[in-house]
Write a protein that holds these residues in place. Sequence first.
Motif, PDB file in Angstrom:
ATOM      1  N   LEU A  68       0.856  -1.183   0.000  1.00  0.00           N
ATOM      2  CA  LEU A  68       0.000   0.000   0.000  1.00  0.00           C
ATOM      3  C   LEU A  68       0.892   1.232   0.000  1.00  0.00           C
ATOM      4  CD1 LEU A  68      -2.896   1.111   0.195  1.00  0.00           C
ATOM      5  CD2 LEU A  68      -2.639   1.113   2.681  1.00  0.00           C
ATOM      6  N   THR A  69       0.827   1.987  -1.107  1.00  0.00           N
ATOM      7  CA  THR A  69       1.653   3.176  -1.224  1.00  0.00           C
ATOM      8  C   THR A  69       0.930   4.380  -0.621  1.00  0.00           C
ATOM      9  OG1 THR A  69       0.745   3.706  -3.414  1.00  0.00           O
ATOM     10  CG2 THR A  69       2.669   2.239  -3.324  1.00  0.00           C
ATOM     11  N   PHE A 102       0.483   6.296   8.945  1.00  0.00           N
ATOM     12  CA  PHE A 102       0.955   5.809   7.657  1.00  0.00           C
ATOM     13  C   PHE A 102       2.342   6.356   7.341  1.00  0.00           C
ATOM     14  CE2 PHE A 102       1.418   5.927   3.072  1.00  0.00           C
ATOM     15  CZ  PHE A 102       1.032   4.656   2.723  1.00  0.00           C
ATOM     16  N   SER A 103       2.567   7.625   7.656  1.00  0.00           N
ATOM     17  CA  SER A 103       3.889   8.221   7.410  1.00  0.00           C
ATOM     18  C   SER A 103       4.949   7.528   8.250  1.00  0.00           C
ATOM     19  CB  SER A 103       3.848   9.718   7.713  1.00  0.00           C
ATOM     20  OG  SER A 103       2.918  10.385   6.887  1.00  0.00           O
ATOM     21  N   THR A 104       4.580   7.161   9.480  1.00  0.00           N
ATOM     22  CA  THR A 104       5.540   6.472  10.354  1.00  0.00           C
ATOM     23  C   THR A 104       5.902   5.111   9.789  1.00  0.00           C
ATOM     24  OG1 THR A 104       4.653   7.621  12.290  1.00  0.00           O
ATOM     25  CG2 THR A 104       5.943   5.618  12.670  1.00  0.00           C
ATOM     26  N   VAL A 105       4.885   4.361   9.342  1.00  0.00           N
ATOM     27  CA  VAL A 105       5.143   3.040   8.764  1.00  0.00           C
ATOM     28  C   VAL A 105       5.981   3.153   7.502  1.00  0.00           C
ATOM     29  CG1 VAL A 105       4.050   1.025   7.714  1.00  0.00           C
ATOM     30  CG2 VAL A 105       3.058   2.046   9.764  1.00  0.00           C
ATOM     31  N   ASP A 106       5.672   4.131   6.676  1.00  0.00           N
ATOM     32  CA  ASP A 106       6.433   4.335   5.448  1.00  0.00           C
ATOM     33  C   ASP A 106       7.880   4.686   5.766  1.00  0.00           C
ATOM     34  OD1 ASP A 106       6.816   4.535   2.683  1.00  0.00           O
ATOM     35  OD2 ASP A 106       6.490   6.692   2.721  1.00  0.00           O
ATOM     36  N   GLY A 107       8.075   5.520   6.787  1.00  0.00           N
ATOM     37  CA  GLY A 107       9.435   5.888   7.176  1.00  0.00           C
ATOM     38  C   GLY A 107      10.217   4.709   7.728  1.00  0.00           C
ATOM     39  N   LEU A 111      13.639   3.123   6.295  1.00  0.00           N
ATOM     40  CA  LEU A 111      14.782   2.999   7.194  1.00  0.00           C
ATOM     41  C   LEU A 111      15.334   1.579   7.181  1.00  0.00           C
ATOM     42  CD1 LEU A 111      16.598   4.276   9.351  1.00  0.00           C
ATOM     43  CD2 LEU A 111      14.879   3.665  11.065  1.00  0.00           C
ATOM     44  N   ASN A 112      14.460   0.579   7.133  1.00  0.00           N
ATOM     45  CA  ASN A 112      14.909  -0.812   7.067  1.00  0.00           C
ATOM     46  C   ASN A 112      15.702  -1.072   5.794  1.00  0.00           C
ATOM     47  OD1 ASN A 112      13.714  -1.442   9.527  1.00  0.00           O
ATOM     48  ND2 ASN A 112      11.804  -2.142   8.588  1.00  0.00           N
ATOM     49  N   GLU A 113      15.239  -0.494   4.686  1.00  0.00           N
ATOM     50  CA  GLU A 113      15.964  -0.673   3.426  1.00  0.00           C
ATOM     51  C   GLU A 113      17.354  -0.042   3.510  1.00  0.00           C
ATOM     52  OE1 GLU A 113      13.501   1.007   0.438  1.00  0.00           O
ATOM     53  OE2 GLU A 113      11.962  -0.578   0.547  1.00  0.00           O
ATOM     54  N   GLU A 114      17.440   1.130   4.131  1.00  0.00           N
ATOM     55  CA  GLU A 114      18.733   1.788   4.266  1.00  0.00           C
ATOM     56  C   GLU A 114      19.662   0.992   5.177  1.00  0.00           C
ATOM     57  OE1 GLU A 114      19.838   4.308   2.616  1.00  0.00           O
ATOM     58  OE2 GLU A 114      17.957   4.664   1.554  1.00  0.00           O
TER      59      GLU A 114
END
Length: 267
Positions: A68-69, A102-107, A111-114
């Motif tokens: 979900l984007t 939603f912004s927190t989850v997206d962040g 962060l996990n990818e980084e």
Amino acid sequence: MSLINPLSSQSPLSTQGTSGQGIAPASSSGASANSSTTTQTQTTGNPFLDGIRLPEESSIPEAKSQELTQEDFFSLLSQQLSMQDPFKPVDNDQMIAQMASFSTVDGITKLNEEIVNLNTVMTSSQALQASGLVGQKVLIPSDTGHISAEDPSLKGIISTPEAIDTITVRIEDEKGQLVKTYTVDGSAGGNIDIAWDGLDKNGEPVTSGNYSIKASGRVDGESQDLAVSTYAHVTSVSLGTASTGAILNLRGIGGIKLGDVLAVSET
């Protein structure tokens, strides 16, 4: 006197007229034939061959992401606002809380990818630094060492909880059989350096293989086994994974994590 049907006299003309008018359908039939020809350029006319013919375009739809984007979230939010009861509108605080969540989850996802990318870079950097240990000896938390033509002797360290007058050292082969016994001075306490020349009790060189150093001494009036660490030769370095880090490949022993190394020695 015979009667002549007036329609019969017109039948030739009618036939000609019909034939004349039949020309137009013929041209129409020709158009249909052309249309049929155009259709046949795409099909063979054989139902079986047309059924197994490969499609010109792939009928398999492309896989869509199930995530979900943020655009999907705002689309759902817009639908929610448009369908809400005008007499009981959505609370502004609740809407802001949903957007913040939603912004927190997206962040967190970004962060996990980084972090994953950072772990990959750190692993490669760690392996590059560990490559400087190739050709040197490292102290590992194991009482087993390797004897070979390149390394005919074995060195290690005995860790003692207190000063011990006499420490008994036993050399055993891979089968647990006693090869040699000797004593060392442990009156200094702490870490005691030891070395074995690779000779058995008869003074003969032993065959290549792995050998264990066992040490014991009297602590508080009782015989106690002591911790032994040995030196091993580093032959190469493997990249490993983000969880394991760089792996040092030791001659005759195998791999060990870089973080498990206790000390580094030149010889």
